[in-house]
Design an enzyme around this catalytic site. Sequence first.
Site, PDB file in Angstrom:
ATOM      1  N   ASP A  18       0.830  -1.204   0.000  1.00 52.26           N
ATOM      2  CA  ASP A  18       0.000   0.000   0.000  1.00 52.26           C
ATOM      3  C   ASP A  18       0.868   1.260   0.000  1.00 52.26           C
ATOM      4  OD1 ASP A  18      -2.307   1.477   0.041  1.00 52.26           O
ATOM      5  OD2 ASP A  18      -2.718   1.174   2.176  1.00 52.26           O
ATOM      6  N   ASN A  66     -10.612  -2.727  -6.270  1.00 52.88           N
ATOM      7  CA  ASN A  66      -9.766  -1.880  -7.120  1.00 52.88           C
ATOM      8  C   ASN A  66     -10.343  -1.662  -8.522  1.00 52.88           C
ATOM      9  OD1 ASN A  66      -6.548  -3.028  -5.786  1.00 52.88           O
ATOM     10  ND2 ASN A  66      -7.830  -1.310  -5.151  1.00 52.88           N
TER      11      ASN A  66
HETATM   12  C1  FPP Z   1      -1.872   0.237  -3.301  1.00 51.07           C
HETATM   13  O1  FPP Z   1      -1.433   1.563  -3.385  1.00 51.07           O
HETATM   14  C2  FPP Z   1      -1.376  -0.550  -4.401  1.00 51.07           C
HETATM   15  C3  FPP Z   1      -2.166  -1.123  -5.355  1.00 51.07           C
HETATM   16  C4  FPP Z   1      -3.634  -0.993  -5.383  1.00 51.07           C
HETATM   17  C5  FPP Z   1      -1.591  -1.883  -6.464  1.00 51.07           C
HETATM   18  C6  FPP Z   1      -0.349  -2.657  -6.165  1.00 51.07           C
HETATM   19  C7  FPP Z   1       0.327  -2.871  -7.441  1.00 51.07           C
HETATM   20  C8  FPP Z   1       1.648  -2.815  -7.690  1.00 51.07           C
HETATM   21  C9  FPP Z   1       2.657  -2.644  -6.626  1.00 51.07           C
HETATM   22  C10 FPP Z   1       2.175  -2.912  -9.060  1.00 51.07           C
HETATM   23  C11 FPP Z   1       1.734  -4.084  -9.889  1.00 51.07           C
HETATM   24  C12 FPP Z   1       1.989  -5.402  -9.250  1.00 51.07           C
HETATM   25  C13 FPP Z   1       2.729  -6.409  -9.745  1.00 51.07           C
HETATM   26  C14 FPP Z   1       2.772  -7.702  -9.021  1.00 51.07           C
HETATM   27  C15 FPP Z   1       3.506  -6.311 -10.975  1.00 51.07           C
HETATM   28  P1  FPP Z   1      -2.510   2.705  -3.493  1.00 51.07           P
HETATM   29  O2  FPP Z   1      -2.657   3.075  -4.911  1.00 51.07           O
HETATM   30  O3  FPP Z   1      -3.780   2.291  -2.820  1.00 51.07           O
HETATM   31  O4  FPP Z   1      -1.804   3.823  -2.674  1.00 51.07           O
HETATM   32  P2  FPP Z   1      -2.493   5.001  -1.827  1.00 51.07           P
HETATM   33  O5  FPP Z   1      -3.249   4.312  -0.720  1.00 51.07           O
HETATM   34  O6  FPP Z   1      -1.328   5.787  -1.335  1.00 51.07           O
HETATM   35  O7  FPP Z   1      -3.383   5.758  -2.765  1.00 51.07           O
END
Ligand code: FPP
Length: 247
Positions: A18, A66
């Site tokens: 996250d 998501n």
């Molecule tokens: C949460 O950060 C992260 C995600 C919803 C996506 C995770 C994906 C990756 C790390 C990249 C793709 C994965 C792979 C395995 C290649 P957020 O966007 O919710 O962050 P925030 O809470 O700060 O807005």
Amino acid sequence: MEEIDKEKLPRHIAIIMDGNGRWAKKKNLNRISGHMKGVDAVREVVTACRELGIKVLTLYAFSIENWQRPKEEVDALMGLLKEYLLRECEEMLKNNIRLFAIGRLEDLPTDVRETLEATIQKTEKCDGMILNLALSYGGRSEILHAVCGIISDLKKGILKEEEIDPLLFSNYLWTRGLPDPDLLIRTSGEYRVSNFLLYQIAYTELYLTETLWPDFNREELLKAIADYQSRERRFGLTSEQINGLEV
Ligand code: FPP
């Protein structure tokens, strides 16, 4: 550098990655740049886990919720996932890493799903470590899916009611065959489990860090493992029982 005991490694580490959006915002970048940097962190952590000898690494890459994010962000995440799979397949084979995926994989765009299935198939003989990606994943959906599977097998007569117990139930989950996580890491200072592996984390040790996912690296991973190793896991028993002083 954190000192860790190679004899007491968690078998299965699960991570809620996250903070990509906040990382980008802090740097005046768009959210997608945060996810791109997040992929670099994924690479580093996968490599570190493999080198350490972790047996299963589960990454929460995309939740069912998501899908409700702006289309541009969803498309970018799907693109990054496909690119990751295409770029890392050779590396997985070289490092003896087997790819698994859990979630409603049928929700994924066809090209991403095909790439995922091809990578799973190409790496199926690897047995050094399992990299398990949670994609279009939700813990409640997984539990309901298991319940439906059990009802269906009861109706077919394959299963008897008296055979249903916690172990049998886990064999109807998407994670069947995998050990429960020993350690669950969540980055970015949030104190939630966010519908992740709800059944499987009953006795999992939690490690919460303020570090945003794109900044998470090998050193942070070692810190989490060292912290895990300092805990006493009692599984509902007393300290004396665990230490073999009492039966
Ligand atoms: C949460 O950060 C992260 C995600 C919803 C996506 C995770 C994906 C990756 C790390 C990249 C793709 C994965 C792979 C395995 C290649 P957020 O966007 O919710 O962050 P925030 O809470 O700060 O807005």
